[in-house]
Motif scaffolding. Structure first.
Motif, PDB file in Angstrom:
ATOM      1  N   PHE A 243       0.858  -1.184   0.000  1.00  0.00           N
ATOM      2  CA  PHE A 243       0.000   0.000   0.000  1.00  0.00           C
ATOM      3  C   PHE A 243       0.893   1.233   0.000  1.00  0.00           C
ATOM      4  CE2 PHE A 243      -2.850  -3.102   2.056  1.00  0.00           C
ATOM      5  CZ  PHE A 243      -3.954  -2.975   1.225  1.00  0.00           C
TER       6      PHE A 243
ATOM      7  N   VAL B  36       1.263   4.818   1.183  1.00  0.00           N
ATOM      8  CA  VAL B  36       0.628   5.639   2.217  1.00  0.00           C
ATOM      9  C   VAL B  36       1.247   7.028   2.230  1.00  0.00           C
ATOM     10  CG1 VAL B  36       0.026   5.737   4.665  1.00  0.00           C
ATOM     11  CG2 VAL B  36       0.383   3.536   3.573  1.00  0.00           C
TER      12      VAL B  36
ATOM     13  N   ASN C 115      -1.622  -7.575  15.365  1.00  0.00           N
ATOM     14  CA  ASN C 115      -2.204  -6.429  14.640  1.00  0.00           C
ATOM     15  C   ASN C 115      -1.291  -6.019  13.489  1.00  0.00           C
ATOM     16  OD1 ASN C 115      -3.330  -5.235  17.745  1.00  0.00           O
ATOM     17  ND2 ASN C 115      -4.650  -5.767  16.053  1.00  0.00           N
TER      18      ASN C 115
ATOM     19  N   ALA D  59      -0.600  -7.635  10.805  1.00  0.00           N
ATOM     20  CA  ALA D  59       0.178  -8.744  10.217  1.00  0.00           C
ATOM     21  C   ALA D  59      -0.154  -8.959   8.743  1.00  0.00           C
ATOM     22  CB  ALA D  59      -0.082 -10.028  10.999  1.00  0.00           C
ATOM     23  N   GLY D  60      -1.345  -8.522   8.344  1.00  0.00           N
ATOM     24  CA  GLY D  60      -1.728  -8.702   6.929  1.00  0.00           C
ATOM     25  C   GLY D  60      -2.882  -9.677   6.746  1.00  0.00           C
ATOM     26  N   LYS D  61      -3.570  -9.999   7.834  1.00  0.00           N
ATOM     27  CA  LYS D  61      -4.668 -10.986   7.766  1.00  0.00           C
ATOM     28  C   LYS D  61      -5.831 -10.459   6.905  1.00  0.00           C
ATOM     29  CE  LYS D  61      -5.176 -10.895  12.212  1.00  0.00           C
ATOM     30  NZ  LYS D  61      -4.146  -9.921  12.610  1.00  0.00           N
ATOM     31  N   SER D  62      -6.319  -9.256   7.271  1.00  0.00           N
ATOM     32  CA  SER D  62      -7.472  -8.718   6.528  1.00  0.00           C
ATOM     33  C   SER D  62      -7.128  -8.505   5.062  1.00  0.00           C
ATOM     34  CB  SER D  62      -7.933  -7.395   7.133  1.00  0.00           C
ATOM     35  OG  SER D  62      -8.430  -7.623   8.418  1.00  0.00           O
TER      36      SER D  62
HETATM   37  N1  ATP Z   1      -6.055   0.388   2.502  1.00  0.00           N
HETATM   38  C1  ATP Z   1      -4.880   0.488   3.096  1.00  0.00           C
HETATM   39  N2  ATP Z   1      -4.069   1.551   2.871  1.00  0.00           N
HETATM   40  C2  ATP Z   1      -2.873   1.636   3.455  1.00  0.00           C
HETATM   41  N3  ATP Z   1      -2.344   0.725   4.288  1.00  0.00           N
HETATM   42  C3  ATP Z   1      -3.099  -0.347   4.557  1.00  0.00           C
HETATM   43  C4  ATP Z   1      -4.405  -0.539   3.988  1.00  0.00           C
HETATM   44  N4  ATP Z   1      -4.905  -1.711   4.424  1.00  0.00           N
HETATM   45  C5  ATP Z   1      -3.968  -2.239   5.243  1.00  0.00           C
HETATM   46  N5  ATP Z   1      -2.888  -1.428   5.330  1.00  0.00           N
HETATM   47  C6  ATP Z   1      -1.660  -1.670   6.101  1.00  0.00           C
HETATM   48  O1  ATP Z   1      -1.216  -2.975   5.792  1.00  0.00           O
HETATM   49  C7  ATP Z   1      -0.770  -3.644   6.960  1.00  0.00           C
HETATM   50  C8  ATP Z   1      -1.590  -4.928   7.160  1.00  0.00           C
HETATM   51  O2  ATP Z   1      -2.930  -4.567   7.501  1.00  0.00           O
HETATM   52  P1  ATP Z   1      -4.101  -5.631   7.725  1.00  0.00           P
HETATM   53  O3  ATP Z   1      -5.341  -4.867   7.999  1.00  0.00           O
HETATM   54  O4  ATP Z   1      -4.102  -6.597   6.596  1.00  0.00           O
HETATM   55  O5  ATP Z   1      -3.587  -6.377   9.035  1.00  0.00           O
HETATM   56  P2  ATP Z   1      -4.371  -7.320  10.066  1.00  0.00           P
HETATM   57  O6  ATP Z   1      -3.472  -8.477  10.320  1.00  0.00           O
HETATM   58  O7  ATP Z   1      -5.733  -7.616   9.553  1.00  0.00           O
HETATM   59  O8  ATP Z   1      -4.440  -6.398  11.351  1.00  0.00           O
HETATM   60  P3  ATP Z   1      -5.500  -6.337  12.556  1.00  0.00           P
HETATM   61  O9  ATP Z   1      -5.348  -7.596  13.341  1.00  0.00           O
HETATM   62  O10 ATP Z   1      -5.040  -5.134  13.326  1.00  0.00           O
HETATM   63  O11 ATP Z   1      -6.867  -6.169  11.945  1.00  0.00           O
HETATM   64  C9  ATP Z   1      -0.885  -2.640   8.093  1.00  0.00           C
HETATM   65  O12 ATP Z   1       0.363  -2.019   8.266  1.00  0.00           O
HETATM   66  C10 ATP Z   1      -1.923  -1.653   7.595  1.00  0.00           C
HETATM   67  O13 ATP Z   1      -1.695  -0.385   8.133  1.00  0.00           O
END
Ligand code: ATP
Length: 326
Positions: A13, A15, A59, A61-64
């Motif tokens: 991403f 940013v 948090n 980690a990149g799951k979502s």
């Molecule tokens: N749309 C976006 N724009 C910019 N950065 C993003 C975007 N989506 C995710 N990120 C970044 O990518 C990385 C992974 O995010 P993601 O939401 O996949 O993590 P996660 O494991 O689901 O976290 P959590 O457990 O906190 O929900 C993070 O550093 C987040 O800030």
């Protein structure tokens, strides 16, 4: 070929990196600065049909991001994904009818409408045949005990009721695969139990393939045999919960209940704690202390009423993995 094949996917991403204060804001308007966030890095795994996999990580980690790529909302920058032969981000229209997605933080229900009206809307969108819709609606609302609030507007529901409604909404079209992204977040303990039991039953009875993202290890322990852990966008572990326990969970806790009040003499390498007049816990490292010898010692020297050996806490093992301690 596996049901789900994820091969070397990456997602970055861009940013906007703003400097603090008004001068920073103005400078940013003329010369914007960006930084690249590597959300997912060269991630690969496969999942078979009917599997139920816990997908966890700290948090950020990149799951979502991974779930979004699997469900076709995001496109990977590199690598490939196929789910039952579909490429999610290329064949969205035909793929969307095969999957169900529950984002615990985001509802797909209409806020001001009764729950049942949102369900009817989804029936029309997915063109679900009347008999299938009725059968699924009846079965799922029964399993999740929803009869008392199905005619209430979504905005009047408790978080647990809303989450149960969202789960049913994602299943009415009988998807082959369901992605659960934190479906128990903020839900009380009884609500969590209801959701976990439902997810487990659905996986067992209907062989629906499921990927379950959560920060609550109880969710995982009660529903999944296999977990995939990612950190900083990369794969950290892929295997069974049982393997994690036996490989990394060397701490054991034995709880003994005695028939009378006793003063147990110190035992080397064992930490003894009082849990009441006649109850004590014995904590030790499984590699250092032989549990059979310890039990023998307790039964031989004291009047023991009951003994239980607790499994190592998966939560603390995972925490150690996140911290790089194991
Ligand atoms: N749309 C976006 N724009 C910019 N950065 C993003 C975007 N989506 C995710 N990120 C970044 O990518 C990385 C992974 O995010 P993601 O939401 O996949 O993590 P996660 O494991 O689901 O976290 P959590 O457990 O906190 O929900 C993070 O550093 C987040 O800030």
């Amino acid at each position: 070929m596996s049901f789900i094949e994820v091969q070397n996917i990456s997602k970055d991403f861009k940013v906007n990196k703003r400097s603090a204060g008004i001068p920073g804001m103005i400078a940013n308007m003329f010369v914007p600065k960006y930084e690249i966030k590597h959300a997912v890095k060269d991630l690969s795994f496969t999942i078979e049909k009917g599997e139920m996999v816990g997908f966890i990580g700290p948090n950020g980690a990149g799951k979502s991001s991974t779930i979004k790529m699997l469900s076709g909302i995001l496109c990977p920058d590199s690598g490939s994904i196929t789910v039952n032969g579909f490429v999610p981000y290329k064949q969205r229209k035909s793929y969307v009818g095969k999957i169900g997605v529950v984002f615990g933080q985001k509802s797909q229900l209409q806020w001001d409408l009764p729950v049942i009206d949102s369900f009817e809307l989804l029936r029309a969108i997915y063109r679900i045949p009347e008999d299938k819709y009725k059968k699924n609606l009846e079965r799922f609302t029964e399993m999740l005990d929803m009869k008392s609030f199905i005619n209430q507007p979504v905005r009047q529901l408790s978080l647990g009721q809303r989450m149960r409604s969202d789960i049913v909404a994602s299943l009415l079209h009988s998807p082959e695969i369901v992605f659960f992204d934190e479906p128990t977040i903020g839900v009380d303990i009884i609500g969590k139990e209801t959701i976990r039991n439902f997810i487990r039953e659905l996986n067992e009875q209907d062989k629906v393939t499921m990927i379950f993202t959560t920060h609550d290890m109880q969710d995982i322990e009660q529903t999944c045999k296999r977990i995939i852990i990612i950190d900083k966008g990369s794969l950290m572990y892929d295997g069974s919960l049982q393997d994690i326990r036996s490989k990394y969970g060397t701490a054991r806790r034995l709880i003994a209940e005695f028939n009378e009040e006793v003063a147990v003499a110190p035992i080397s390498d064992v930490v003894i704690n009082e849990l009441g007049d006649r109850k004590k816990s014995f904590t030790f490292d499984n590699n250092v202390v032989d549990v059979n010898k310890l039990m023998h010692e307790l039964f031989g020297n004291y009047s023991v009423r009951d003994i239980t050996v607790a499994e190592p806490e998966i939560e603390s093992i995972i925490q150690k993995m996140y911290n790089g301690e194991v």
